[in-house]
Design an enzyme around this catalytic site. Sequence first.
Site, PDB file in Angstrom:
ATOM      1  N   HIS A 257     -42.735 -11.700 -26.633  1.00 47.22           N
ATOM      2  CA  HIS A 257     -41.705 -10.474 -26.553  1.00 47.22           C
ATOM      3  C   HIS A 257     -40.531 -11.453 -26.330  1.00 47.22           C
ATOM      4  O   HIS A 257     -39.243 -11.198 -27.275  1.00 47.22           O
ATOM      5  CB  HIS A 257     -41.925  -9.625 -25.524  1.00 47.22           C
ATOM      6  CG  HIS A 257     -40.715  -8.534 -25.252  1.00 47.22           C
ATOM      7  ND1 HIS A 257     -40.859  -7.229 -25.421  1.00 47.22           N
ATOM      8  CD2 HIS A 257     -39.807  -8.802 -24.780  1.00 47.22           C
ATOM      9  CE1 HIS A 257     -39.812  -6.692 -25.366  1.00 47.22           C
ATOM     10  NE2 HIS A 257     -38.846  -7.587 -24.685  1.00 47.22           N
ATOM     11  N   GLU A 258     -40.447 -12.191 -25.270  1.00 48.12           N
ATOM     12  CA  GLU A 258     -39.289 -13.041 -24.875  1.00 48.12           C
ATOM     13  C   GLU A 258     -38.736 -13.859 -26.207  1.00 48.12           C
ATOM     14  O   GLU A 258     -37.510 -13.765 -26.764  1.00 48.12           O
ATOM     15  CB  GLU A 258     -39.165 -13.690 -23.850  1.00 48.12           C
ATOM     16  CG  GLU A 258     -39.383 -12.893 -22.417  1.00 48.12           C
ATOM     17  CD  GLU A 258     -38.313 -11.952 -22.164  1.00 48.12           C
ATOM     18  OE1 GLU A 258     -37.069 -12.217 -22.846  1.00 48.12           O
ATOM     19  OE2 GLU A 258     -38.480 -10.812 -21.462  1.00 48.12           O
ATOM     20  N   HIS A 261     -36.931 -12.176 -29.126  1.00 51.99           N
ATOM     21  CA  HIS A 261     -35.722 -11.852 -28.743  1.00 51.99           C
ATOM     22  C   HIS A 261     -34.831 -13.096 -29.306  1.00 51.99           C
ATOM     23  O   HIS A 261     -33.842 -13.008 -29.677  1.00 51.99           O
ATOM     24  CB  HIS A 261     -35.392 -11.591 -27.436  1.00 51.99           C
ATOM     25  CG  HIS A 261     -35.674 -10.248 -27.008  1.00 51.99           C
ATOM     26  ND1 HIS A 261     -35.379  -9.250 -27.438  1.00 51.99           N
ATOM     27  CD2 HIS A 261     -36.156  -9.752 -25.738  1.00 51.99           C
ATOM     28  CE1 HIS A 261     -35.654  -7.996 -27.007  1.00 51.99           C
ATOM     29  NE2 HIS A 261     -36.310  -8.364 -26.053  1.00 51.99           N
ATOM     30  N   HIS A 267     -34.874  -4.695 -28.563  1.00 51.24           N
ATOM     31  CA  HIS A 267     -35.863  -3.614 -28.277  1.00 51.24           C
ATOM     32  C   HIS A 267     -36.057  -2.663 -29.430  1.00 51.24           C
ATOM     33  O   HIS A 267     -35.209  -2.243 -30.031  1.00 51.24           O
ATOM     34  CB  HIS A 267     -35.465  -3.113 -27.214  1.00 51.24           C
ATOM     35  CG  HIS A 267     -35.568  -4.085 -26.009  1.00 51.24           C
ATOM     36  ND1 HIS A 267     -34.795  -4.119 -24.817  1.00 51.24           N
ATOM     37  CD2 HIS A 267     -36.603  -5.086 -25.641  1.00 51.24           C
ATOM     38  CE1 HIS A 267     -35.171  -4.719 -23.825  1.00 51.24           C
ATOM     39  NE2 HIS A 267     -36.286  -5.438 -24.479  1.00 51.24           N
ATOM     40  N   CYS A 268     -37.486  -2.300 -29.612  1.00 55.47           N
ATOM     41  CA  CYS A 268     -37.900  -1.462 -30.600  1.00 55.47           C
ATOM     42  C   CYS A 268     -37.704   0.029 -29.899  1.00 55.47           C
ATOM     43  O   CYS A 268     -38.241   0.280 -28.928  1.00 55.47           O
ATOM     44  CB  CYS A 268     -39.348  -1.668 -31.128  1.00 55.47           C
ATOM     45  SG  CYS A 268     -39.861  -0.643 -32.333  1.00 55.47           S
ATOM     46  N   CYS A 273     -44.736  -0.740 -29.538  1.00 59.50           N
ATOM     47  CA  CYS A 273     -44.632  -1.999 -30.193  1.00 59.50           C
ATOM     48  C   CYS A 273     -44.324  -3.020 -29.263  1.00 59.50           C
ATOM     49  O   CYS A 273     -43.909  -2.715 -27.980  1.00 59.50           O
ATOM     50  CB  CYS A 273     -43.294  -1.806 -31.441  1.00 59.50           C
ATOM     51  SG  CYS A 273     -42.831  -3.378 -31.941  1.00 59.50           S
ATOM     52  N   CYS A 292     -44.566  -3.629 -34.741  1.00 54.90           N
ATOM     53  CA  CYS A 292     -44.478  -2.478 -35.679  1.00 54.90           C
ATOM     54  C   CYS A 292     -44.051  -2.959 -36.966  1.00 54.90           C
ATOM     55  O   CYS A 292     -43.606  -4.012 -37.133  1.00 54.90           O
ATOM     56  CB  CYS A 292     -43.510  -1.385 -35.011  1.00 54.90           C
ATOM     57  SG  CYS A 292     -41.777  -1.812 -35.312  1.00 54.90           S
TER      58      CYS A 292
END
Length: 399
Positions: A257-258, A261, A267-268, A273, A292
Amino acid sequence: ANRKDQQTDKRVAERDRTPDERDPACDDQTMRFKRPSKEERLRAARLSREEKQESIPASFRPIPEGSFKPIDIPKGSDWLCEHKESGQSLTSFTRVSFKAQPHGNYRVIELIPIGPIPSLEEIRTYCEAFFAGCKVRIEKGIDLEDVMEGARSGDEDQLQLLTGTVYNILGGMKPKRDTLVRIAVTMADLFPGDDWNFVFGEARAMDGVGVFSFSRYMESFLIPFEGKVSRDDLCKDETGSEPTKTVLYRACKVLTHETGHLFGIKHCTFYECLMCGCNHLDEFDKRPLHLCPIDLRKLQIACKFDVVERYRLLAEISKKFGWSEHVKFIEQRLELLAKMASDGLGGKVHKVIPDIKKSRKKDARKSVSPSGRRKLGARGQGMVGLQRQRKRSTRVGKS
């Protein structure tokens, strides 16, 4: 004029009565989130206004219907109840100036341990498969004593490191010739400022650096503010098993996740997601490990990987780690893409898509190495697991 006012009031009343647009538990919050419609989700997946839905490669389309779940309506203290976000379409992603873009020799994601920490080899393996086309390397660690500036004692007398201090240390390290981005990994709790009680992790895209902590994923493990912890103290959790086995799924989720970025993906707000924002552990756990269709296409634009080959590698690693639900999802996608390819439907299912705006000046900014990035001093996108602390005494233990 009065008739127009009455009609306006009626429309507002009808909008406010819509049950699925706003959860009552969020009424005391200032942020209002309207879930995107199906048409808005499909529009966000287009590379340009001229691109038709049927011409989008099958890998980046939400087919069959229901294979990707629309984002849930936020409730209570969920991320979108407290943070105003409108989402990032594919066209918006192509306009992001500061983002990691693998090119030439710059293809290495560095993991830098801070303080005592369990083995990172399994996390490294998964991250390398997730960001196909990049290499992931574990670098020499940093001592906790070197990042104590600005540190504080948390609500449970745990050590909390200031993320800004970590960024300063990472920024002061001379990057190697192949370094694309750097991610610090620690067992210490984190906070970005006095207004926050903790963060799971944070990323600063403009500097190509990020940091995340294991501490909130362990079974009641927090490094005390005073006293030392050795790596031997981390070898077992409360169940007697290796902590990397207990927290591996969560750690891989927050790391990807990080790092996402840092690749320019915000952010979705369209689907459930990996890139959805999370405000507490329950919300974090319900998010999937996969991207997603919209965010998968963003990452493919950046890394230029073969979608099918990436899915196969992720399935192989996920089977090894015992993530049955994730394996099931990947195998369903592979089966669908193989069927569509054999039927000649949906165009090329995993073709490489070139960058859209090839302005010389913008490409130079997008492709710049960490050593050449301008230090603008603003905080980058990438807060996951942030809890806004209005009154710290009322938020103790909330995760």
